[in-house]
Motif scaffolding. Structure first.
Motif, mmCIF file in Angstrom:
data_model
loop_
_atom_site.group_PDB
_atom_site.id
_atom_site.type_symbol
_atom_site.label_atom_id
_atom_site.label_comp_id
_atom_site.label_asym_id
_atom_site.label_seq_id
_atom_site.Cartn_x
_atom_site.Cartn_y
_atom_site.Cartn_z
ATOM 1 N N UNK A 251 0.821 -1.206 0.000
ATOM 2 C CA UNK A 251 0.000 0.000 0.000
ATOM 3 C C UNK A 251 0.858 1.260 0.000
ATOM 4 N N UNK A 252 1.946 1.228 0.745
ATOM 5 C CA UNK A 252 2.855 2.370 0.790
ATOM 6 C C UNK A 252 3.448 2.651 -0.590
ATOM 7 N N UNK A 253 3.788 1.588 -1.314
ATOM 8 C CA UNK A 253 4.289 1.760 -2.673
ATOM 9 C C UNK A 253 3.230 2.316 -3.604
ATOM 10 N N UNK A 254 1.995 1.860 -3.424
ATOM 11 C CA UNK A 254 0.909 2.319 -4.288
ATOM 12 C C UNK A 254 0.614 3.799 -4.091
ATOM 13 N N UNK A 255 0.732 4.273 -2.859
ATOM 14 C CA UNK A 255 0.480 5.687 -2.572
ATOM 15 C C UNK A 255 1.403 6.584 -3.394
ATOM 16 N N UNK A 256 2.627 6.134 -3.621
ATOM 17 C CA UNK A 256 3.575 6.917 -4.409
ATOM 18 C C UNK A 256 3.073 7.167 -5.825
ATOM 19 N N UNK A 257 2.260 6.247 -6.319
ATOM 20 C CA UNK A 257 1.832 6.316 -7.717
ATOM 21 C C UNK A 257 0.508 7.041 -7.902
ATOM 22 N N UNK A 258 -0.072 7.532 -6.819
ATOM 23 C CA UNK A 258 -1.396 8.149 -6.886
ATOM 24 C C UNK A 258 -1.292 9.657 -7.104
ATOM 25 N N UNK A 259 -2.047 10.158 -8.069
ATOM 26 C CA UNK A 259 -2.101 11.601 -8.292
ATOM 27 C C UNK A 259 -2.737 12.304 -7.097
ATOM 28 N N UNK B 262 -4.808 0.325 7.280
ATOM 29 C CA UNK B 262 -5.185 1.701 6.936
ATOM 30 C C UNK B 262 -4.778 2.664 8.050
ATOM 31 N N UNK B 263 -4.992 2.262 9.287
ATOM 32 C CA UNK B 263 -4.621 3.112 10.423
ATOM 33 C C UNK B 263 -3.135 3.433 10.405
ATOM 34 N N UNK B 264 -2.298 2.436 10.118
ATOM 35 C CA UNK B 264 -0.852 2.648 10.079
ATOM 36 C C UNK B 264 -0.453 3.618 8.967
ATOM 37 N N UNK B 265 -1.134 3.530 7.831
ATOM 38 C CA UNK B 265 -0.856 4.468 6.739
ATOM 39 C C UNK B 265 -1.237 5.889 7.150
ATOM 40 N N UNK B 266 -2.404 6.031 7.754
ATOM 41 C CA UNK B 266 -2.894 7.359 8.129
ATOM 42 C C UNK B 266 -2.086 7.983 9.257
ATOM 43 N N UNK B 267 -1.493 7.152 10.103
ATOM 44 C CA UNK B 267 -0.715 7.664 11.232
ATOM 45 C C UNK B 267 0.590 8.322 10.799
ATOM 46 N N UNK B 268 1.027 8.052 9.580
ATOM 47 C CA UNK B 268 2.268 8.643 9.084
ATOM 48 C C UNK B 268 1.946 9.960 8.395
ATOM 49 N N UNK B 269 2.302 11.041 9.025
ATOM 50 C CA UNK B 269 1.887 12.364 8.551
ATOM 51 C C UNK B 269 2.392 12.687 7.156
ATOM 52 N N UNK C 222 2.296 10.742 4.661
ATOM 53 C CA UNK C 222 1.367 10.157 3.689
ATOM 54 C C UNK C 222 0.054 10.919 3.812
ATOM 55 N N UNK C 223 -0.159 11.860 2.924
ATOM 56 C CA UNK C 223 -1.311 12.744 3.046
ATOM 57 C C UNK C 223 -2.526 12.143 2.346
ATOM 58 N N UNK D 16 -5.872 10.964 -2.043
ATOM 59 C CA UNK D 16 -4.617 11.677 -1.805
ATOM 60 C C UNK D 16 -4.857 13.182 -1.859
ATOM 61 N N UNK D 17 -4.399 13.894 -0.855
ATOM 62 C CA UNK D 17 -4.708 15.316 -0.774
ATOM 63 C C UNK D 17 -3.486 16.225 -0.789
ATOM 64 N N UNK D 18 -2.268 15.650 -0.779
ATOM 65 C CA UNK D 18 -1.088 16.509 -0.774
ATOM 66 C C UNK D 18 0.124 15.731 -1.254
ATOM 67 N N UNK D 19 1.035 16.398 -1.948
ATOM 68 C CA UNK D 19 2.273 15.785 -2.417
ATOM 69 C C UNK D 19 3.313 15.854 -1.310
ATOM 70 N N UNK D 20 4.060 14.755 -1.143
ATOM 71 C CA UNK D 20 5.156 14.740 -0.175
ATOM 72 C C UNK D 20 6.366 14.062 -0.801
ATOM 73 N N UNK D 21 7.517 14.222 -0.176
ATOM 74 C CA UNK D 21 8.752 13.587 -0.639
ATOM 75 C C UNK D 21 8.889 12.225 0.026
ATOM 76 N N UNK D 22 8.674 11.167 -0.746
ATOM 77 C CA UNK D 22 8.720 9.817 -0.198
ATOM 78 C C UNK D 22 10.139 9.277 -0.071
#
Length: 311
Positions: A218-226, A247-254, A256-257, A297-303
């Motif tokens: 899931x973390x890898x997939x987030x990188x590919x989302x507009x 999902x909770x673990x993904x959301x807890x990482x600030x 990953x917007x 996805x609501x914001x771009x971040x540096x992965x």
């Protein structure tokens, strides 16, 4: 399982042991004659699912086997769990979407996506302007060939070159997909319960191991989302470790917007969870299990500077 009380677990366990109901998806690319013939041949037992946006029918008895349409030479129907079709509806597919199905085999969900994405009334040109694309990824060689066979058997060849790409290990490019489906590998308890040998080997650590793998996928997939793109995460597990916990673990990482989209419309079965929706056979006429969560996805971040967090 600790997440269910004694009565619920008893009912759920019994429902998992029972034979599933049956659902079939009619291929939009076959002739009307073939559609009518299939419906007439199975009419005594089946009912149309009116809340779905593609033609699907359900029954408490088996449908006839898929047959080739004489006009298109494509198979007429695809047998699939109703819950799987609902998951693909959650993507809210639009005609121009670029879509990634990250764990695509055996191909039922990819096929359901294409039934919505492709317009069978359009003439396809080489430039493919303004038309959606599906990238279906499968790393396992045997399962990849199963996926390939499904696409060839149900989708007209004219779409294969410009609107469908089947890949074995798609490079994740940043922010390039409008929609992503992550139908993650999971414990698949329904299959496990009906296999005595596998059931005897089951331990809670199995779900924990899957949970770690699912999180990293899931973390890898987030990188590919507009930005403003939609990702649907799904499993056929009944364990919260593989569902809301991921999902909770993904959301807890600030960094990953994402935000959870809590939609309750568009499907008439299932129950709400903290971060998504789950369809369980004890309360849904035998359908499922299927969990899914809709993320935006609501914001771009540096992965690149972030480490993968272990669960």
């Amino acid at each position: 399982m600790k997440q269910y009380d004694e009565e619920r677990w008893y009912n759920l366990l019994n429902s998992l042991k029972k034979e599933k109901n049956y659902c079939t998806m009619i291929n939009k690319f076959i002739s009307n004659d073939s559609k009518i013939k299939f419906i007439n041949n199975n009419n005594n037992n089946m009912k149309k699912v009116n809340y779905l946006d593609i033609p699907c029918y359900i029954s408490n008895s088996k449908f006839s086997l898929p047959k080739k349409d004489e006009h298109s030479n494509l198979l007429n129907v695809y047998h699939i769990d109703l819950a799987s079709v609902i998951v693909t509806k959650a993507l809210d597919i639009q005609p121009n979407d670029i879509i990634l199905d990250l764990c695509a085999a055996p191909g039922g969900k990819s096929l359901a996506i294409l039934q919505r994405l492709l317009n069978n009334n359009e003439q396809i040109d080489s430039k493919n302007k303004g038309r959606g694309i599906l990238i279906a990824n499968e790393v396992n060689n045997k399962r990849f060939h199963r996926l390939l066979q499904v696409i060839k058997s149900y989708i007209p060849f004219k779409y294969h070159q410009h609107q469908i790409k089947l890949v074995k290990n798609s490079p994740i490019e940043k922010y390039c997909y409008d929609k992503i489906l992550v139908d993650a590998p999971c414990s698949s308890e329904r299959h496990l319960i009906n296999n005595q040998k596998e059931l005897l080997m089951w331990k809670e650590s199995r779900s924990k191991n899957f949970s770690k793998k699912q999180y990293n996928i899931l973390l890898g997939a987030v990188k590919a989302l507009k930005v403003n793109g939609i990702l649907v995460y799904s499993t056929c597990s009944i364990s919260n470790l593989e569902n809301d916990h991921v999902i909770k673990k993904i959301l807890e990482n600030s960094w990953v917007k994402l935000k959870v989209i809590k939609r309750k419309y568009g499907w008439e079965i299932g129950e709400e969870t903290e971060f998504g929706w789950i369809i369980l056979p004890d309360k849904c006429d035998g359908w499922g299990p299927m969990y899914f969560s809709i993320l935006k996805r609501i914001e771009v971040e540096n992965f690149e500077k972030k480490e993968i967090i272990s669960l």
